[in-house]
Motif scaffolding. Structure first.
Motif, short mmCIF file in Angstrom:
data_model
loop_
_atom_site.label_atom_id
_atom_site.label_comp_id
_atom_site.label_asym_id
_atom_site.label_seq_id
_atom_site.Cartn_x
_atom_site.Cartn_y
_atom_site.Cartn_z
N LEU A 4 3.04 2.69 -5.49
CA LEU A 4 1.72 2.92 -5.31
C LEU A 4 1.68 4.38 -5.11
O LEU A 4 2.64 5.04 -4.13
N PRO A 6 -0.42 6.30 -2.73
CA PRO A 6 -1.66 6.18 -1.91
C PRO A 6 -2.65 7.27 -2.11
O PRO A 6 -2.16 8.35 -2.07
N LEU A 7 -3.85 7.32 -1.74
CA LEU A 7 -4.85 8.40 -2.00
C LEU A 7 -4.56 9.13 -0.81
O LEU A 7 -4.23 8.59 0.32
N GLU A 11 -8.43 13.24 -1.07
CA GLU A 11 -9.00 12.31 -2.43
C GLU A 11 -9.92 11.29 -2.32
O GLU A 11 -10.96 11.22 -2.94
N ARG A 85 -3.23 0.82 -8.75
CA ARG A 85 -2.20 2.13 -8.76
C ARG A 85 -2.43 2.87 -7.48
O ARG A 85 -1.50 3.40 -6.85
N ARG A 86 -3.52 2.75 -6.80
CA ARG A 86 -3.88 3.68 -5.59
C ARG A 86 -4.06 2.74 -4.03
O ARG A 86 -3.71 3.46 -3.24
#
Length: 184
Positions: A4, A6-7, A11, A85-86
């Motif tokens: 992952l 992470p944001l 973002e 994904r995030r």
């Protein structure tokens, strides 16, 4: 499986703020208000941090950068691809299933249809209408079905232009706790 990414706070803030002024299909709120109101309702209901973040980002598939990355996908699937994904698998599944959860609720809760806005009733037809018995049983059997149903109900209620919004700092804190728990 890819790790992952992470944001960052910047973002996540930019994604939410980028929803400002983006129409919400004829509803009385824009996408930003809807996102933060859904997250507030999740928080008010006692949802855990991961579900609060998913609530805020359940329609992120409508955001310009996410649409550009996943052209042609329905918003719930584009949002789920982004979330996978995030944010992680749970958030991705719940985001992907917030539309099927509407179909499930229409099929299983006799009072639910009356709670839908006219815009949501119209989109229900395009989304396939109520689930049949087999679809509803399969949906209900998933271990995260209750989370998707809760998100759907918050989604439906988050259309009040004067309703409360989760402040961005609270969303960022919830997200930071999710990231820390994954890293932990």
């Amino acid at each position: 499986m890819t790790a992952l990414a992470p944001l960052t706070d910047a973002e996540l803030t930019a994604l939410i703020d980028g929803l400002a002024g983006l129409p919400y299909g004829g509803e009385a709120v824009d996408q930003r208000t809807h996102a933060l109101q859904t997250a507030w309702l999740a928080t008010d209901a006692g949802a855990d941090d991961e579900l609060v973040v998913a609530a805020a980002l359940h329609d992120i598939g409508r955001a310009r950068p996410v649409r550009a990355e996943h052209p042609g996908l329905p918003h719930e699937l584009a949002g789920a691809a982004f979330a996978r994904r995030r944010l992680g698998g749970r958030a991705a599944w719940v985001i992907a299933q917030h539309v099927p959860a509407k179909r499930y609720l229409v099929a299983t809760d006799p009072a639910y249809h009356a709670l839908l806005s006219p815009v949501s009733v119209a989109s229900l037809k395009a989304q396939g209408g109520p689930m049949d018995e087999h679809e509803a049983a399969r949906f209900a059997a998933h271990p995260l079905a209750a989370d998707a149903v809760a998100l759907r109900r918050w989604d439906d209620a988050a259309k009040d232009p004067t309703g409360p919004l989760l402040p961005i700092p609270a969303l960022l804190s919830a997200h930071a706790r999710c990231v820390a728990a994954r890293m932990g």
